[in-house]
Design a protein around this motif. Structure first.
Motif, PDB file in Angstrom:
ATOM      1  N   ALA A  28      15.248  35.968  10.577  1.00 29.79           N
ATOM      2  CA  ALA A  28      14.970  34.830  10.045  1.00 29.79           C
ATOM      3  C   ALA A  28      15.701  33.675  11.696  1.00 29.79           C
ATOM      4  CB  ALA A  28      16.310  34.951   8.760  1.00 29.79           C
ATOM      5  N   TYR A  29      16.569  34.646  12.284  1.00 24.90           N
ATOM      6  CA  TYR A  29      17.530  33.911  12.919  1.00 24.90           C
ATOM      7  C   TYR A  29      17.532  33.191  14.097  1.00 24.90           C
ATOM      8  CZ  TYR A  29      20.608  34.869   8.807  1.00 24.90           C
ATOM      9  OH  TYR A  29      21.456  34.677   7.549  1.00 24.90           O
ATOM     10  N   LEU A  30      16.271  34.240  15.028  1.00 26.53           N
ATOM     11  CA  LEU A  30      16.477  33.930  16.810  1.00 26.53           C
ATOM     12  C   LEU A  30      14.687  32.977  16.277  1.00 26.53           C
ATOM     13  CD1 LEU A  30      16.274  34.394  19.440  1.00 26.53           C
ATOM     14  CD2 LEU A  30      14.334  36.925  18.966  1.00 26.53           C
ATOM     15  N   PRO A  31      13.471  33.657  15.442  1.00 23.07           N
ATOM     16  CA  PRO A  31      12.655  32.475  15.461  1.00 23.07           C
ATOM     17  C   PRO A  31      13.055  31.387  14.588  1.00 23.07           C
ATOM     18  CG  PRO A  31      12.540  34.360  13.361  1.00 23.07           C
ATOM     19  CD  PRO A  31      13.867  34.548  14.829  1.00 23.07           C
ATOM     20  N   ALA A  32      13.824  31.360  14.026  1.00 21.69           N
ATOM     21  CA  ALA A  32      14.752  29.766  13.819  1.00 21.69           C
ATOM     22  C   ALA A  32      15.115  29.148  14.706  1.00 21.69           C
ATOM     23  CB  ALA A  32      15.517  29.639  12.675  1.00 21.69           C
ATOM     24  N   ASP A  33      15.945  30.499  15.492  1.00 24.82           N
ATOM     25  CA  ASP A  33      16.515  29.329  16.732  1.00 24.82           C
ATOM     26  C   ASP A  33      16.066  29.030  17.472  1.00 24.82           C
ATOM     27  OD1 ASP A  33      19.187  28.587  18.288  1.00 24.82           O
ATOM     28  OD2 ASP A  33      17.963  29.864  19.906  1.00 24.82           O
ATOM     29  N   ILE A  34      14.001  29.393  17.271  1.00 20.67           N
ATOM     30  CA  ILE A  34      13.240  29.160  18.968  1.00 20.67           C
ATOM     31  C   ILE A  34      12.954  28.068  18.664  1.00 20.67           C
ATOM     32  CG2 ILE A  34      11.190  29.930  19.624  1.00 20.67           C
ATOM     33  CD1 ILE A  34      11.599  33.026  19.399  1.00 20.67           C
ATOM     34  N   PHE A  35      12.698  27.773  17.238  1.00 19.84           N
ATOM     35  CA  PHE A  35      11.307  26.744  16.307  1.00 19.84           C
ATOM     36  C   PHE A  35      12.416  25.329  16.831  1.00 19.84           C
ATOM     37  CE2 PHE A  35      10.430  24.338  13.013  1.00 19.84           C
ATOM     38  CZ  PHE A  35       8.581  24.119  13.323  1.00 19.84           C
ATOM     39  N   ALA A  36      13.989  25.823  16.745  1.00 18.84           N
ATOM     40  CA  ALA A  36      14.556  24.090  16.796  1.00 18.84           C
ATOM     41  C   ALA A  36      14.384  24.146  18.318  1.00 18.84           C
ATOM     42  CB  ALA A  36      16.330  24.263  16.306  1.00 18.84           C
ATOM     43  N   ARG A  37      14.865  24.932  18.647  1.00 21.19           N
ATOM     44  CA  ARG A  37      15.116  24.172  20.349  1.00 21.19           C
ATOM     45  C   ARG A  37      13.652  23.644  20.911  1.00 21.19           C
ATOM     46  NH1 ARG A  37      19.324  26.623  23.343  1.00 21.19           N
ATOM     47  NH2 ARG A  37      20.998  28.246  22.086  1.00 21.19           N
ATOM     48  N   TYR A  38      12.691  24.488  20.628  1.00 29.73           N
ATOM     49  CA  TYR A  38      11.026  23.600  20.652  1.00 29.73           C
ATOM     50  C   TYR A  38      11.210  21.996  20.467  1.00 29.73           C
ATOM     51  CZ  TYR A  38       6.896  22.158  19.377  1.00 29.73           C
ATOM     52  OH  TYR A  38       5.462  21.576  19.001  1.00 29.73           O
ATOM     53  N   HIS A  39      11.802  22.318  19.286  1.00 30.01           N
ATOM     54  CA  HIS A  39      11.503  20.847  18.336  1.00 30.01           C
ATOM     55  C   HIS A  39      13.055  19.654  19.327  1.00 30.01           C
ATOM     56  CE1 HIS A  39       8.020  20.533  15.385  1.00 30.01           C
ATOM     57  NE2 HIS A  39       8.726  22.006  14.820  1.00 30.01           N
TER      58      HIS A  39
END
Ligand SMILES: [Zn+2]
Ligand SMILES: [Zn+2]
Length: 569
Positions: free
Chosen positions: A26-37
């Protein structure tokens, strides 16, 4: 147009350290996604917090002879430190122990009660005659009535993922003393889930953008039929029921913790000085919410939470729930109780954050379980991060730094009189490829916006390989003496490719991308820079470079056995 993106991430129980399964889940994919946006210039709100109320915490507290609040507080502080060191960029990571959370939960409870979606009923509750107490769901173990698995808990079976009421368990026993519980009557509040079955099916049907596993699981579950569930329990640790006469009961954690996404958003808005700032993320037509969770949490986020939101009204339901599968460790199922796990604080005490982020991204359990092994960690660090990407950056930048007075090669060095570098077809080919991959990863509807993280980082790494091949062909280090212009051109082209790479890799490897950004002579944060200049201007010829240092450290293979030996002990 700026989009509002709510990144809602699973709430970890504050009863133990974080492990790699949770990070990959959960935490890494969420962070990747947030940084991308954020790079795309969208407004991102990424929230989560420690779940302080679950029975996993009261169990741990009983084991250690401490108060649940002490245990929860200790791990909450540890989580905050871990996020910071691993670079998990929450806008707010709070806890379910705040007054704000209690208020938001009680408001939801009372509203659903008023609308008839919560009702009272007598229920037979497991009571342990030996321990003289009512047993919360997780204090009971037994055989799963759905799949026959032996280790099911009173709230859910980990093997088939189905939630249940404790009375449904076969051969139940008390987890504290192993006695068979008796069932005694107690009055409780129930969430009328059955009222939402049809509406949920209609809502889920058009979700073709959901991952297959999530959509199939949810549809099957809904077609099986929804049962109403008790949302209060006879315990004294948790959010109080906001009605007189129920002082000895608490709102049960599965109902309360999912409300944390909303209460955390409200807390974030208040702390930013605009109490209404949460609304655009929850009520706007142009906002989307993504819930990052492990697969064991799917029904709570695709069925129960959406049902609660439908009943409450006026708030957006999840746009997507990109749940990940599980991470196994050295080929075996991860188990925290048997210490068959790699603990995050332990990892961070010996290694840098980016190599772990790299491995867990390129090996992310997106569509099936994947395995973590120390051998693979070392191999990917040494062969891919160090040899392919790190060495590329290091050899280009140190060579340019030494041979071009610490600056990006200028046009004059390239023998051109007009203000563009003279590129041949091989030069343009590399640049075009880098741009094509960059667009494939970053575009609206591209890999990152669709949560295809594994493919995105694999594609980015092909540009590092491609740039290495290009440099082997052009060998600027050899030709610089006889043809300085040609060497300068290929080094400039390589620098452009590296500049694209640092942005492509930024959501995955934020620490090293920031370093490359500075080596290339840019000031400030890479995130601010890309937000400001979305067209990705390339380093300007003549731009002063930062002094290059190695990006990653080669790890000694001898340590593999040492690391593996820590498991299961
Ligand atoms: Zn089961
Ligand atoms: Zn007992």
């Amino acid at each position: 147009m700026t989009e509002k993106i709510l990144v809602a991430v699973a709430w970890p129980y504050a009863n133990g350290s974080l492990h790699l399964g949770q990070i990959a889940g959960a935490y890494l994919p969420a962070d990747i996604f947030a940084r991308y946006h954020r790079l795309k210039g969208n407004d991102v709100l990424m929230v989560s917090g420690s779940d302080q109320h679950g029975t996993p915490i009261t169990i741990k507290a009983e084991q250690e002879g401490k108060k649940p609040g002490e245990i929860a507080g200790r791990y909450h502080r540890e989580f905050l430190e871990s996020w910071q060191r691993l670079g998990i960029s929450f806008d707010l990571f709070t806890t379910t122990g705040t007054e704000n959370h209690t208020e938001v939960v009680q408001d939801l409870f009372l509203t659903l009660l008023e609308k008839g979606y919560i009702y009272k009923a007598k229920v037979s509750q497991p009571y342990c005659p030996q321990c003289n107490r009512f047993l919360p769901d997780r204090y009971i173990e037994g055989t799963c009535p759905f799949c026959g698995s032996a280790g099911a808990r009173g709230d859910q079976c980990d093997d088939c993922g189905k939630p249940m009421n404790p009375a449904e368990l076969l051969e139940p026993r008390c987890r504290l003393c192993a006695a068979a519980p008796v069932f005694e009557e107690s009055e409780h509040f129930f969430l009328k889930l059955s009222a939402f079955q049809k509406k949920l099916l209609e809502w889920v049907k058009p979700k073709s953008h959901w991952r297959k596993n999530v959509l199939n699981f949810t549809t099957r579950y809904l077609e099986d039929g929804l049962k109403d569930r008790a949302i209060t329990r006879d315990i004294d640790w948790g959010v109080p029921v906001p009605l007189e006469g129920y002082e000895n009961k608490r709102i049960y954690v599965w109902f309360e913790a999912v409300i944390g996404y909303l209460s955390a958003s409200k807390e974030w808005a208040k702390s930013g000085g605009d109490g209404e700032g949460w609304r655009p993320f929850w009520q706007g037509d142009d906002s989307k919410s993504y819930y990052f969770i492990g697969k064991d949490n799917i029904p709570f986020h695709t069925i129960i939470w959406p049902a609660m939101l439908m009943g409450y009204g006026g708030l957006n339901r999840p746009y997507d729930v990109p749940a990940n599968e599980f991470l196994t460790i050295e080929g075996k199922k991860l188990s925290t109780s048997r210490n068959w796990a790699v603990w995050l604080p332990d990892y961070l005490s010996r290694y840098e954050p980016d190599p772990l982020r790299y491995l867990l991204s390129i090996n992310m359990p997106e569509s099936g379980d994947t395995d973590f092994s120390w051998r693979e960690f070392f191999r990917r660090n040494n062969d891919e991060l160090v040899a392919t990407y790190g060495n590329l950056v290091h050899r280009v930048l140190t060579f340019v730094y030494r041979n071009f007075d610490g600056c990006v090669p200028t046009y004059a060095d390239m023998g051109a009189t007009i203000n563009v570098p003279p590129l041949d077809s091989r030069d343009s080919e590399l640049i075009d490829k880098a741009i094509a991959v960059y667009n494939h990863i970053y575009a609206d509807g591209g890999l990152l916006s669709a949560c295809h993280f594994k493919r995105a980082i694999m594609m980015a790494m092909t540009i590092a390989q491609e740039t290495n091949r290009y440099l082997d062909e052009k060998s600027p280090w050899k030709i610089i003496k006889e043809n300085r212009g040609a060497a300068a051109t290929s080094l400039y082209v390589a620098i452009c490719a590296i500049s694209y790479l640092k942005t492509m890799l930024y959501p995955f490897l934020p620490f090293s991308s920031q370093k490359v950004h500075e080596f290339l002579g840019f000031k400030g944060s890479i995130e601010d820079y890309v937000r400001k200049y979305p067209l990705q201007p390339l380093p300007t010829p003549g731009q002063k470079l930062g002094e290059p240092e190695p990006l990653f450290t080669k790890l000694d293979d001898k340590l593999i056995d040492e690391e593996t030996a820590r498991l299961g002990v």
